[in-house]
Design a protein around this motif. Structure first.
Motif, PDB file in Angstrom:
ATOM      1  N   LEU A 160       0.812  -1.048  -0.192  1.00  0.00           N
ATOM      2  CA  LEU A 160       0.051   0.001  -0.076  1.00  0.00           C
ATOM      3  C   LEU A 160       0.849   1.332  -0.032  1.00  0.00           C
ATOM      4  O   LEU A 160       0.577   2.088  -0.586  1.00  0.00           O
ATOM      5  CB  LEU A 160      -0.934   0.004   1.179  1.00  0.00           C
ATOM      6  N   ASP A 161       1.970   1.163   0.645  1.00  0.00           N
ATOM      7  CA  ASP A 161       2.893   2.392   0.869  1.00  0.00           C
ATOM      8  C   ASP A 161       3.459   2.985  -0.431  1.00  0.00           C
ATOM      9  O   ASP A 161       3.990   3.993  -0.477  1.00  0.00           O
ATOM     10  CB  ASP A 161       4.113   1.883   1.867  1.00  0.00           C
ATOM     11  N   VAL A 162       3.311   1.774  -1.275  1.00  0.00           N
ATOM     12  CA  VAL A 162       4.031   2.322  -2.719  1.00  0.00           C
ATOM     13  C   VAL A 162       3.050   3.409  -3.396  1.00  0.00           C
ATOM     14  O   VAL A 162       3.711   4.389  -4.214  1.00  0.00           O
ATOM     15  CB  VAL A 162       4.227   1.134  -3.469  1.00  0.00           C
ATOM     16  N   VAL A 186       2.431  -2.467   4.906  1.00  0.00           N
ATOM     17  CA  VAL A 186       2.810  -0.906   4.403  1.00  0.00           C
ATOM     18  C   VAL A 186       4.293  -1.001   4.463  1.00  0.00           C
ATOM     19  O   VAL A 186       4.864   0.058   4.532  1.00  0.00           O
ATOM     20  CB  VAL A 186       2.291  -0.087   5.430  1.00  0.00           C
ATOM     21  N   GLY A 187       4.892  -1.946   4.290  1.00  0.00           N
ATOM     22  CA  GLY A 187       6.437  -2.033   4.297  1.00  0.00           C
ATOM     23  C   GLY A 187       6.972  -3.726   4.050  1.00  0.00           C
ATOM     24  O   GLY A 187       6.125  -4.523   4.463  1.00  0.00           O
ATOM     25  N   ALA A 188       8.268  -3.642   3.711  1.00  0.00           N
ATOM     26  CA  ALA A 188       8.844  -5.199   3.548  1.00  0.00           C
ATOM     27  C   ALA A 188       9.021  -5.739   4.827  1.00  0.00           C
ATOM     28  O   ALA A 188       9.088  -6.942   4.967  1.00  0.00           O
ATOM     29  CB  ALA A 188       9.915  -4.941   2.752  1.00  0.00           C
ATOM     30  N   SER A 219       2.958  -4.638   9.337  1.00  0.00           N
ATOM     31  CA  SER A 219       1.713  -5.108   9.035  1.00  0.00           C
ATOM     32  C   SER A 219       0.629  -4.780   9.820  1.00  0.00           C
ATOM     33  O   SER A 219       0.863  -4.711  11.008  1.00  0.00           O
ATOM     34  CB  SER A 219       1.905  -6.687   9.224  1.00  0.00           C
ATOM     35  N   ILE A 220      -0.532  -4.619   9.145  1.00  0.00           N
ATOM     36  CA  ILE A 220      -1.869  -4.467   9.898  1.00  0.00           C
ATOM     37  C   ILE A 220      -2.743  -5.472  10.038  1.00  0.00           C
ATOM     38  O   ILE A 220      -3.240  -5.690   8.934  1.00  0.00           O
ATOM     39  CB  ILE A 220      -2.230  -3.169   9.494  1.00  0.00           C
ATOM     40  N   CYS A 222       2.391   3.185   9.700  1.00  0.00           N
ATOM     41  CA  CYS A 222       1.071   2.774  10.198  1.00  0.00           C
ATOM     42  C   CYS A 222       1.114   1.352  10.804  1.00  0.00           C
ATOM     43  O   CYS A 222       1.728   0.430  10.400  1.00  0.00           O
ATOM     44  CB  CYS A 222      -0.136   2.922   9.336  1.00  0.00           C
ATOM     45  N   ARG A 223       0.498   1.172  11.987  1.00  0.00           N
ATOM     46  CA  ARG A 223       0.570  -0.205  12.621  1.00  0.00           C
ATOM     47  C   ARG A 223      -0.911  -0.715  12.715  1.00  0.00           C
ATOM     48  O   ARG A 223      -1.281  -1.683  13.369  1.00  0.00           O
ATOM     49  CB  ARG A 223       1.124  -0.078  13.859  1.00  0.00           C
TER      50      ARG A 223
END
Ligand code: GDP
Ligand code: IMO
Ligand code: MG
Length: 427
Positions: A332-334, A414-416, A421-422, A384-385
């Motif tokens: 999503l962050d991309v 939202v990242g590697a 992870s949410i 974001c968490r």
């Protein structure tokens, strides 16, 4: 607690390994069930990045058991490389890595045929990874394959390799003018490899049956993606195995009743590596931006991944053929810096509106995406968490994707890294 299959819902590289690594926190055994070293599964923990081709991503967790099932085509050289790499990074697979004795082995003929065929095909090439996957599966189905258990016994191995050598060396000479591969050398080399992998070789279905009986929680780690499935994908621009959730049962040697959740991993946009149709591909600066920001370069071959917007007809197909119970939406962050994001809701094709990507290749080529524009959120989501931490427009975007394909969101990435992870609704 569920036994989950985690599969790719697009054209592979959706971030399956990241999701498996995260979900492994609440599992006991992780099983690869198809594909081979064509897969490139990236896991990032702390500052270390691992790319697995064959060993399940769950191996990063020191107390979990990892299994390579019978549906995988195993390259023993690559397997040993990964084992060595893990050891140098302080992770021991001893006593917790198992390889099915009835998985098929990728032999030198397979990678050679793979490359020769692709070269000869010219413009019609599939764009394979060159790892010998298709030829190995062909030999399996053609009943001239070599299985992992055969590597442990020269009496089993010799006649099988000699029979295979005859077929392929004749093919090399007749079709490609390529030199023969020496069967005796292959037998010697692979017996040696067999000695090295012997401690890991087992009847894994028997093991998995006992684990299931004992109430252990399993994750089945898919490779590739639904639209690369040999039956359901954009044939012939597909891989040579069934990548869909149903194959977890066949490729691990467990009954279908062992599986009660199917997590479809989807990128918040779409990528494809290799040739074949891709309706939402962007041949413009926006596509280049997605590639750069998303670091979209193949984990196995280093090739540029082709990039495009989220394609609902592709993901709906994955919902239909896998019976998805949850979405895991990654990367999503991309999209954080895009002021406008497009989503393909349907295709227009020959005057019809389509919900699903069609099975006929020529028809896929005629599909025109119908887009809906979304306002971006222009905010960094990598920290974001929880769902509540996400910007409003990001939440709207995610909800829209979920509604479009009618599957609830289990988690968002939202990242590697593992902690990026949410959990949304991962019952
Ligand atoms: P797989 O084959 O499905 O396991 O995916 P790959 O490992 O081939 O490609 C996914 C890439 O995206 C890897 O480099 C991951 O580290 C990275 N990745 C996974 N999830 C996220 C995410 O949410 N955000 C970002 N920026 N990268 C991610
Ligand atoms: P993971 O598990 C993306 C693609 C190749 C080619 C086609 C056939 O990392 O998601 P093959 O070597 O399998 O005969 O090639 O399939 N392909 C993948 N694309 N991710 C993968 O695996 C892939 N494995 C194969 O690029 O188009
Ligand atoms: Mg990959």
């Amino acid at each position: 607690m569920a036994n989950r299959v985690v599969i790719g819902s697009q054209w592979g590289d959706e971030g399956k390994a990241k999701v498996v690594d995260f979900l492994t926190l609440s599992a006991d055994v992780i099983v690869r069930f198809q594909g081979g070293a064509n897969a490139g599964h990236t896991v990032k923990v702390a500052d270390q990045e691992f790319i697995f081709h064959l060993i399940p991503a769950g191996i990063m967790h020191h107390d979990k058991v990892c299994v390579i099932g019978n549906g995988v085509v195993l390259d023993p050289i690559q397997t040993l490389k990964e084992i060595d790499d893990l050891r140098t990074k302080g992770i021991s697979p001893d006593g917790r890595l198992m390889i099915a004795n009835n998985a098929h082995v990728v032999l030198p003929w397979h990678s050679a045929v793979d490359k020769l065929k692709e070269e000869k095909a010219g413009k019609a090439a599939i764009g394979t990874t060159g790892r010998g996957i298709g030829p190995c599966y062909s030999d399996k189905v053609n009943r001239i394959g070599v299985r992992v258990g055969d590597l442990l016994d020269e009496k089993e191995l010799r006649p099988r390799v000699e029979a295979m050598a005859k077929v392929h060396n004749e093919e090399f000479a007749a079709l490609y003018g390529a030199p023969a591969i020496d069967a005796d050398q292959v037998i010697a080399d692979y017996l040696e490899l067999g000695r090295k992998i012997a401690p890991y070789v087992k009847d894994v279905s028997e093991f998995l049956y006992a684990e299931l009986k004992a109430g252990k929680r399993l994750i089945f780690e898919g490779a590739q993606g639904t639209i690369l499935d040999v039956d359901q994908g954009t044939y012939p621009f597909v891989t040579s195995s069934n990548t869909v959730a149903g194959y977890a049962s066949c490729g691990a040697g467990v009954g279908p009743t062992a599986i009660n959740q199917v997590v479809g991993v989807v990128k918040a946009y779409t990528t494809r590596v290799g040739n074949g149709p891709f309706p939402t591909e962007l041949h413009c600066e926006t596509g280049d931006c997605l590639r750069k920001i998303g670091n979209e370069y193949g984990a196995t071959t280093g090739r540029n991944r082709r990039c495009g917007w989220f394609d609902a007809p592709v993901v709906r197909k994955a919902v239909v053929v896998n019976g998805l119970t949850h979405l895991a939406i990654t990367k999503l962050d991309v999209l954080d810096s895009f002021d406008e994001i497009q989503v393909c809701t349907h295709y227009e094709c020959d005057g019809e509106i389509l919900d699903l990507i069609p099975n006929q290749l020529s028809k896929v080529g005629r599909c025109k995406p119908i887009y809906k524009a979304f306002p971006g959120w222009m905010q960094d989501t990598t920290g974001c968490r929880s769902w509540d931490d996400l910007p409003e427009n990001a939440k709207r975007y995610l909800k829209f994707l979920s509604e479009l394909v009618d599957v609830k969101i289990g988690m968002v990435s939202v990242g590697a890294s593992r902690e990026q992870s949410i959990i949304v609704d991962m019952d």
